[in-house]
Design a protein around this motif. Sequence first.
Motif, PDB file in Angstrom:
ATOM      1  N   THR A   1       0.958  -1.087   0.096  1.00  0.00           N
ATOM      2  CA  THR A   1       0.030  -0.055  -0.085  1.00  0.00           C
ATOM      3  C   THR A   1       0.893   1.260   0.114  1.00  0.00           C
ATOM      4  O   THR A   1       2.126   1.197   0.278  1.00  0.00           O
ATOM      5  N   GLY A   2       0.311   2.291  -0.197  1.00  0.00           N
ATOM      6  CA  GLY A   2       1.188   3.619  -0.196  1.00  0.00           C
ATOM      7  C   GLY A   2       1.030   4.358  -1.705  1.00  0.00           C
ATOM      8  O   GLY A   2       0.534   3.759  -2.622  1.00  0.00           O
ATOM      9  N   ARG A   3       2.012   5.136  -1.901  1.00  0.00           N
ATOM     10  CA  ARG A   3       2.363   5.967  -2.928  1.00  0.00           C
ATOM     11  C   ARG A   3       3.837   6.342  -3.151  1.00  0.00           C
ATOM     12  O   ARG A   3       4.299   6.527  -1.918  1.00  0.00           O
ATOM     13  N   HIS A   4       4.174   6.708  -4.148  1.00  0.00           N
ATOM     14  CA  HIS A   4       5.510   7.469  -4.266  1.00  0.00           C
ATOM     15  C   HIS A   4       5.877   8.488  -3.079  1.00  0.00           C
ATOM     16  O   HIS A   4       4.919   9.414  -2.918  1.00  0.00           O
ATOM     17  N   PRO A   5       6.769   8.479  -2.600  1.00  0.00           N
ATOM     18  CA  PRO A   5       7.949   7.471  -2.641  1.00  0.00           C
ATOM     19  C   PRO A   5       7.957   6.243  -1.582  1.00  0.00           C
ATOM     20  O   PRO A   5       9.117   5.738  -1.488  1.00  0.00           O
ATOM     21  N   ALA A   6       6.983   6.023  -0.714  1.00  0.00           N
ATOM     22  CA  ALA A   6       6.850   5.098   0.034  1.00  0.00           C
ATOM     23  C   ALA A   6       5.711   3.944   0.332  1.00  0.00           C
ATOM     24  O   ALA A   6       4.581   4.610  -0.046  1.00  0.00           O
ATOM     25  N   PHE A   7       6.116   2.891   0.053  1.00  0.00           N
ATOM     26  CA  PHE A   7       5.232   1.791   0.200  1.00  0.00           C
ATOM     27  C   PHE A   7       5.375   0.977   1.373  1.00  0.00           C
ATOM     28  O   PHE A   7       6.431   0.889   1.825  1.00  0.00           O
ATOM     29  N   LEU A   8       4.261   0.200   1.763  1.00  0.00           N
ATOM     30  CA  LEU A   8       4.377  -0.557   2.874  1.00  0.00           C
ATOM     31  C   LEU A   8       3.853  -2.014   2.546  1.00  0.00           C
ATOM     32  O   LEU A   8       2.543  -1.980   1.813  1.00  0.00           O
ATOM     33  N   LEU A   9       4.097  -3.160   3.231  1.00  0.00           N
ATOM     34  CA  LEU A   9       3.400  -4.302   3.309  1.00  0.00           C
ATOM     35  C   LEU A   9       2.860  -4.723   4.563  1.00  0.00           C
ATOM     36  O   LEU A   9       3.334  -4.459   5.488  1.00  0.00           O
ATOM     37  N   PRO A  10       1.440  -4.786   4.363  1.00  0.00           N
ATOM     38  CA  PRO A  10       0.819  -4.957   5.914  1.00  0.00           C
ATOM     39  C   PRO A  10       1.331  -6.073   6.656  1.00  0.00           C
ATOM     40  O   PRO A  10       1.393  -6.940   6.155  1.00  0.00           O
ATOM     41  N   ASP A  11       1.350  -5.652   8.068  1.00  0.00           N
ATOM     42  CA  ASP A  11       2.069  -6.852   8.658  1.00  0.00           C
ATOM     43  C   ASP A  11       1.256  -6.383  10.081  1.00  0.00           C
ATOM     44  O   ASP A  11       1.330  -5.310  10.571  1.00  0.00           O
ATOM     45  N   GLU A  12       0.696  -7.319  10.894  1.00  0.00           N
ATOM     46  CA  GLU A  12       0.215  -6.933  12.216  1.00  0.00           C
ATOM     47  C   GLU A  12       1.456  -6.598  13.261  1.00  0.00           C
ATOM     48  O   GLU A  12       0.950  -5.720  13.976  1.00  0.00           O
ATOM     49  N   ASP A  13       2.833  -6.988  13.225  1.00  0.00           N
ATOM     50  CA  ASP A  13       3.635  -6.716  14.274  1.00  0.00           C
ATOM     51  C   ASP A  13       4.802  -5.748  13.706  1.00  0.00           C
ATOM     52  O   ASP A  13       5.284  -5.196  14.530  1.00  0.00           O
ATOM     53  N   HIS A  14       4.762  -5.571  12.502  1.00  0.00           N
ATOM     54  CA  HIS A  14       5.947  -4.963  11.952  1.00  0.00           C
ATOM     55  C   HIS A  14       5.542  -3.892  10.839  1.00  0.00           C
ATOM     56  O   HIS A  14       4.478  -4.316  10.256  1.00  0.00           O
ATOM     57  N   TRP A  15       6.333  -2.649  10.617  1.00  0.00           N
ATOM     58  CA  TRP A  15       5.908  -1.713   9.478  1.00  0.00           C
ATOM     59  C   TRP A  15       7.228  -2.580   8.471  1.00  0.00           C
ATOM     60  O   TRP A  15       8.373  -2.452   9.002  1.00  0.00           O
ATOM     61  N   MET A  16       6.685  -3.155   7.697  1.00  0.00           N
ATOM     62  CA  MET A  16       7.493  -3.542   6.525  1.00  0.00           C
ATOM     63  C   MET A  16       7.653  -2.477   5.407  1.00  0.00           C
ATOM     64  O   MET A  16       6.528  -2.181   4.589  1.00  0.00           O
ATOM     65  N   LEU A  17       8.512  -1.591   5.056  1.00  0.00           N
ATOM     66  CA  LEU A  17       8.710  -0.327   4.431  1.00  0.00           C
ATOM     67  C   LEU A  17       9.316  -0.619   3.204  1.00  0.00           C
ATOM     68  O   LEU A  17      10.676  -1.222   3.022  1.00  0.00           O
ATOM     69  N   LEU A  18       9.057  -0.023   2.039  1.00  0.00           N
ATOM     70  CA  LEU A  18       9.831   0.004   0.918  1.00  0.00           C
ATOM     71  C   LEU A  18       9.801   1.527   0.388  1.00  0.00           C
ATOM     72  O   LEU A  18       8.928   2.181   0.170  1.00  0.00           O
ATOM     73  N   GLY A  19      10.862   2.092   0.154  1.00  0.00           N
ATOM     74  CA  GLY A  19      11.441   3.473   0.020  1.00  0.00           C
ATOM     75  C   GLY A  19      11.749   3.638  -1.339  1.00  0.00           C
ATOM     76  O   GLY A  19      13.023   3.070  -1.509  1.00  0.00           O
ATOM     77  N   LEU A  20      11.160   4.486  -2.298  1.00  0.00           N
ATOM     78  CA  LEU A  20      12.128   4.695  -3.606  1.00  0.00           C
ATOM     79  C   LEU A  20      12.785   5.497  -3.268  1.00  0.00           C
ATOM     80  O   LEU A  20      12.954   6.795  -2.827  1.00  0.00           O
ATOM     81  N   VAL A  21      14.229   5.452  -3.645  1.00  0.00           N
ATOM     82  CA  VAL A  21      15.364   6.450  -3.596  1.00  0.00           C
ATOM     83  C   VAL A  21      15.770   6.628  -4.841  1.00  0.00           C
ATOM     84  O   VAL A  21      16.060   5.863  -5.917  1.00  0.00           O
ATOM     85  N   GLU A  22      15.632   8.013  -5.126  1.00  0.00           N
ATOM     86  CA  GLU A  22      15.936   8.616  -6.617  1.00  0.00           C
ATOM     87  C   GLU A  22      17.123   9.327  -6.621  1.00  0.00           C
ATOM     88  O   GLU A  22      17.291  10.234  -5.608  1.00  0.00           O
TER      89      GLU A  22
END
Length: 156
Positions: A26-47
């Motif tokens: 979920t999310g939008r440029h530049p940060a997305f996350l994968l839902p999880d009950e215990d953690h924030w699983m984050l994917l950040g676009l580095v440009e």
Amino acid sequence: MTTAHELHAKGLREHLAPALRGLGLTGRHPAFLLPDEDHWMLLGLVERPAADRVAFTFGLSLVRRADWAAPAPPDPHTRYGFEVWRARIGEVLPVGEDVWWEVLPGPRWQLTPSRPSGTTACRSCGAGPGRTARPPAGRTSGTSPPPSWRTSTPRC
């Protein structure tokens, strides 16, 4: 001819972001996350934009929800000091080193053909429906990803 900056913005909006959402993020440029009950699983676009091209990669990080008091997710581009794990996506791919994709000027969105697409790389790291964050036992930092982010065979 369309500039690299225009193609990058259009490619993110029309190709990359929808593909990441298709993997369950979920999310939008530049940060997305994968839902999880215990953690924030984050994917950040580095440009890394330049005059005639835009290079980009992904930063991955994992933060325990118990360590993060705010209701909004942490920023994947900021080092807080209590991340369970963080790495650039290339570190968890078979190449084992930093990987950057480049968008060049031209008629359409096209990435460097010698590299897997950004979404293929994310899928190779375990992003997708039904994935959960489970950090390695006793591990609080380092470059080894959580096992759940490496549960599928890389398609590189």
